[in-house]
Design a protein around this motif. Sequence first.
Motif, PDB file in Angstrom:
ATOM      1  N   VAL A  16       0.837  -1.204   0.000  1.00 40.88           N
ATOM      2  CA  VAL A  16       0.000   0.000   0.000  1.00 40.88           C
ATOM      3  C   VAL A  16       0.868   1.249   0.000  1.00 40.88           C
ATOM      4  O   VAL A  16       0.621   2.191  -0.751  1.00 40.88           O
ATOM      5  CB  VAL A  16      -0.966  -0.009   1.213  1.00 40.88           C
ATOM      6  N   LYS A  72      -6.673   5.221  -3.937  1.00 40.47           N
ATOM      7  CA  LYS A  72      -5.738   4.128  -3.644  1.00 40.47           C
ATOM      8  C   LYS A  72      -5.705   3.826  -2.149  1.00 40.47           C
ATOM      9  O   LYS A  72      -5.643   2.656  -1.753  1.00 40.47           O
ATOM     10  CB  LYS A  72      -4.333   4.482  -4.122  1.00 40.47           C
ATOM     11  N   GLY A  76      -6.768   0.326  -0.456  1.00 40.96           N
ATOM     12  CA  GLY A  76      -5.814  -0.378   0.398  1.00 40.96           C
ATOM     13  C   GLY A  76      -6.393  -0.670   1.764  1.00 40.96           C
ATOM     14  O   GLY A  76      -6.202  -1.759   2.320  1.00 40.96           O
TER      15      GLY A  76
END
Length: 100
Positions: A16, A72, A76
């Motif tokens: 991540v 994102k 994650g």
Amino acid sequence: MAKLRGLVLVGLLGAVLFTASPALAEPVRPAAVTMSVAHASAGLVPVQTQPPGPVLDPAQTDKANTEKTKNKLIAGLLAVVLLGIVIWGRKIRSKRAKKA
């Protein structure tokens, strides 16, 4: 099992952090190159007033990068939560299997 859980969590956290781009990155601006031809006539060489290619607005680019980074991070976080649920469920299942 604890070693595997630790390795999985560290690996996921590393993935991540590796894939998330920084939100405060400076936009890269290409340098404008001007060329002049001294011996050509004005009718043969078109004069460009703008550099070729699209003109990118830095404010819109920063906003798009920020939104992409946010997406994102959310993806994650969801992946970590789902992995936690799976590990917790397997732990409960193994305890029940040992009792039976």
